[in-house]
Scaffold this motif. Sequence first.
Motif, PDB file in Angstrom:
ATOM      1  N   VAL A  25      -9.627  -1.236  -8.227  1.00 55.38           N
ATOM      2  CA  VAL A  25      -8.214  -1.551  -8.476  1.00 55.38           C
ATOM      3  C   VAL A  25      -8.113  -2.514  -9.668  1.00 55.38           C
ATOM      4  N   LEU A  26      -8.996  -3.508  -9.693  1.00 53.15           N
ATOM      5  CA  LEU A  26      -9.004  -4.467 -10.807  1.00 53.15           C
ATOM      6  C   LEU A  26      -9.332  -3.769 -12.124  1.00 53.15           C
ATOM      7  N   ALA A  27     -10.236  -2.793 -12.058  1.00 51.10           N
ATOM      8  CA  ALA A  27     -10.733  -2.159 -13.283  1.00 51.10           C
ATOM      9  C   ALA A  27      -9.789  -1.097 -13.846  1.00 51.10           C
ATOM     10  N   PHE A  28      -9.103  -0.391 -12.988  1.00 52.71           N
ATOM     11  CA  PHE A  28      -8.446   0.825 -13.469  1.00 52.71           C
ATOM     12  C   PHE A  28      -6.922   0.840 -13.383  1.00 52.71           C
ATOM     13  N   THR A  29      -6.315  -0.243 -12.937  1.00 54.52           N
ATOM     14  CA  THR A  29      -4.852  -0.206 -12.851  1.00 54.52           C
ATOM     15  C   THR A  29      -4.210  -0.834 -14.077  1.00 54.52           C
ATOM     16  N   LYS A  30      -2.930  -0.518 -14.249  1.00 59.59           N
ATOM     17  CA  LYS A  30      -2.135  -1.090 -15.336  1.00 59.59           C
ATOM     18  C   LYS A  30      -1.099  -2.031 -14.715  1.00 59.59           C
ATOM     19  N   GLU A  31      -0.267  -2.579 -15.587  1.00 57.27           N
ATOM     20  CA  GLU A  31       0.809  -3.424 -15.061  1.00 57.27           C
ATOM     21  C   GLU A  31       1.829  -2.582 -14.318  1.00 57.27           C
ATOM     22  N   LYS A  32       2.573  -3.235 -13.453  1.00 56.89           N
ATOM     23  CA  LYS A  32       3.617  -2.581 -12.648  1.00 56.89           C
ATOM     24  C   LYS A  32       3.054  -1.434 -11.817  1.00 56.89           C
ATOM     25  N   THR A  33       1.924  -1.686 -11.198  1.00 59.07           N
ATOM     26  CA  THR A  33       1.305  -0.674 -10.339  1.00 59.07           C
ATOM     27  C   THR A  33       1.530  -1.014  -8.869  1.00 59.07           C
ATOM     28  N   LEU A  34       1.813   0.027  -8.099  1.00 60.52           N
ATOM     29  CA  LEU A  34       1.941  -0.086  -6.657  1.00 60.52           C
ATOM     30  C   LEU A  34       0.600   0.308  -6.047  1.00 60.52           C
ATOM     31  N   LEU A  35       0.076  -0.523  -5.154  1.00 63.88           N
ATOM     32  CA  LEU A  35      -1.226  -0.215  -4.536  1.00 63.88           C
ATOM     33  C   LEU A  35      -1.030   0.399  -3.157  1.00 63.88           C
ATOM     34  N   LEU A  36      -1.719   1.516  -2.921  1.00 66.98           N
ATOM     35  CA  LEU A  36      -1.762   2.120  -1.586  1.00 66.98           C
ATOM     36  C   LEU A  36      -3.175   1.925  -1.071  1.00 66.98           C
ATOM     37  N   THR A  37      -3.304   1.304   0.101  1.00 69.90           N
ATOM     38  CA  THR A  37      -4.654   0.995   0.579  1.00 69.90           C
ATOM     39  C   THR A  37      -4.706   0.923   2.105  1.00 69.90           C
ATOM     40  N   GLY A  38      -5.917   1.080   2.631  1.00 70.23           N
ATOM     41  CA  GLY A  38      -6.130   0.924   4.063  1.00 70.23           C
ATOM     42  C   GLY A  38      -6.747  -0.419   4.396  1.00 70.23           C
ATOM     43  N   LEU A  39      -6.998  -1.223   3.380  1.00 68.45           N
ATOM     44  CA  LEU A  39      -7.545  -2.574   3.610  1.00 68.45           C
ATOM     45  C   LEU A  39      -6.402  -3.543   3.858  1.00 68.45           C
ATOM     46  N   THR A  40      -6.622  -4.480   4.783  1.00 72.23           N
ATOM     47  CA  THR A  40      -5.512  -5.386   5.120  1.00 72.23           C
ATOM     48  C   THR A  40      -5.909  -6.857   5.025  1.00 72.23           C
ATOM     49  N   ASN A  41      -7.013  -7.164   4.364  1.00 71.04           N
ATOM     50  CA  ASN A  41      -7.447  -8.570   4.342  1.00 71.04           C
ATOM     51  C   ASN A  41      -6.849  -9.348   3.164  1.00 71.04           C
ATOM     52  N   ALA A  42      -7.173 -10.636   3.138  1.00 69.65           N
ATOM     53  CA  ALA A  42      -6.592 -11.533   2.130  1.00 69.65           C
ATOM     54  C   ALA A  42      -6.962 -11.138   0.710  1.00 69.65           C
ATOM     55  N   GLN A  43      -8.117 -10.484   0.536  1.00 71.07           N
ATOM     56  CA  GLN A  43      -8.545 -10.135  -0.822  1.00 71.07           C
ATOM     57  C   GLN A  43      -7.630  -9.105  -1.477  1.00 71.07           C
ATOM     58  N   VAL A  44      -6.930  -8.325  -0.642  1.00 66.27           N
ATOM     59  CA  VAL A  44      -5.979  -7.364  -1.195  1.00 66.27           C
ATOM     60  C   VAL A  44      -4.822  -8.122  -1.866  1.00 66.27           C
ATOM     61  N   ILE A  45      -4.386  -9.200  -1.208  1.00 65.46           N
ATOM     62  CA  ILE A  45      -3.293 -10.009  -1.771  1.00 65.46           C
ATOM     63  C   ILE A  45      -3.789 -10.736  -3.020  1.00 65.46           C
ATOM     64  N   ARG A  46      -5.008 -11.250  -2.957  1.00 70.58           N
ATOM     65  CA  ARG A  46      -5.591 -11.919  -4.138  1.00 70.58           C
ATOM     66  C   ARG A  46      -5.679 -10.962  -5.325  1.00 70.58           C
ATOM     67  N   THR A  47      -6.143  -9.755  -5.034  1.00 73.36           N
ATOM     68  CA  THR A  47      -6.250  -8.743  -6.093  1.00 73.36           C
ATOM     69  C   THR A  47      -4.882  -8.480  -6.708  1.00 73.36           C
ATOM     70  N   ALA A  48      -3.886  -8.354  -5.846  1.00 70.85           N
ATOM     71  CA  ALA A  48      -2.519  -8.116  -6.328  1.00 70.85           C
ATOM     72  C   ALA A  48      -2.054  -9.258  -7.224  1.00 70.85           C
ATOM     73  N   GLU A  49      -2.408 -10.469  -6.808  1.00 73.52           N
ATOM     74  CA  GLU A  49      -2.010 -11.646  -7.584  1.00 73.52           C
ATOM     75  C   GLU A  49      -2.653 -11.647  -8.981  1.00 73.52           C
ATOM     76  N   MET A  50      -3.926 -11.289  -9.041  1.00 78.49           N
ATOM     77  CA  MET A  50      -4.644 -11.344 -10.313  1.00 78.49           C
ATOM     78  C   MET A  50      -4.063 -10.397 -11.354  1.00 78.49           C
ATOM     79  N   ILE A  51      -3.619  -9.215 -10.903  1.00 78.88           N
ATOM     80  CA  ILE A  51      -3.188  -8.211 -11.884  1.00 78.88           C
ATOM     81  C   ILE A  51      -1.700  -7.882 -11.758  1.00 78.88           C
ATOM     82  N   ASP A  52      -0.972  -8.751 -11.065  1.00 78.94           N
ATOM     83  CA  ASP A  52       0.488  -8.611 -10.959  1.00 78.94           C
ATOM     84  C   ASP A  52       0.913  -7.234 -10.456  1.00 78.94           C
ATOM     85  N   LEU A  53       0.330  -6.815  -9.347  1.00 80.57           N
ATOM     86  CA  LEU A  53       0.755  -5.550  -8.750  1.00 80.57           C
ATOM     87  C   LEU A  53       2.217  -5.650  -8.316  1.00 80.57           C
TER      88      LEU A  53
END
Lengths: 122, 147
Positions: A38-66
Motif C-alpha cells: 500500500v505504501l509503495a503503490f498507492t497515489k494520493e486520494k486513495t481509498l484502501l480496502l483491506t481485511g487487516l484491522t490493526n493500528a498499522q493500517v491507520i498508521r499507513t493511512a496517516e503516512m500517505i494521506d489515504l
Amino acid sequence: MNLRKIQQLLAAEILWGEEILDLVEPRYACGSDLMSDVLAFTKEKTLLLTGLTNAQVIRTAEMIDLSGIIFVRGKKPSQEVIAMAQERNLPLLMTKLPLYETCGILYSAGLEGCSGLPSRRR
Amino acid sequence: MTTPGMVLRFSVEGGDYAAAGEAASKIKKALRKIGVDAGVIRRVAIAAYEAEMNIVLHALRGRLILEVAEDKLRVIAEDEGPGIPDVNLAMQEGFSTASDLAREMGFGAGMGLPNMKKCSDTITIETTKDRGTKVVMNFDIDDDGVT
C-alpha cells in the motif's frame, strides 16, 4: 464518487466519519492486506480496502494521506483503532463482502485503481 | 526551506507494536510545519515509517533522526540488533526474514528496504552481525521545494 455513494453501493456500516462521507471523494482505490505494498503503490486520494484491522493500517493511512478505509469480510477493528482514525479525521467503513467482490463493485462503478489503467465505466 | 540546521531525534523500541509509527508520524508533522513540499513529505514519511517498522520488527532498540539542511533532508535509522546478514538479498523485493507476527500486521512482505530505496534519492546501509544497522537516506529538494 464520494464515500456516501461508496457506502451505499457496498451497504457498508459506518464505523466513523458519518459527517464527512459526503465531502470525501477518493480518486483511486487499492485492495491489499500488505501495508508495504500500500505504501509503495498507492497515489494520493486513495481509498484502501483491506481485511487487516490493526493500528498499522491507520498508521499507513496517516503516512500517505489515504482518503479512507473500508474493512472487508465483516472485520471490525477495536475501539482503540477506531479512536485512532477519529483523531486523524479518517473515515472508516465496514462491509460484509469479501475483498474481491468489494473491489469489483467499486471498479465497475468507475473508481480507478492506482496502476493508471482506466476503469471501464467513467 | 525555512529551518536549516533543525535536527529531531526519536527513540524506537523493538517489539513495541503499539507505538510503531509514532516517530515517522512526528517527522511527517514536523516537515509539514516547516512547509516542505507535499510530495517530498510523502517520500520521507514512507521511508521513515518503513525504517521504523524494521527497527520495531527486527531490532532491540534504535532511533530515527531527521536532519534538515538548506537543500536536502536526511533520515537516519540506527539500531542495536541482529544486523542484516545479506544486504543485497534484503534489497530484493519479496525477500524477508520477518516473523509471522510481522506479516499479521501487514509487513514482512520483503518490501521495506526496496521501498526505502525507491523513496529516497540516496541510501547507504552499514550493518554488523549481532551489533546493529545504520541506514542513511537523503532526500533532495530543489529551490522550489520540489524534487
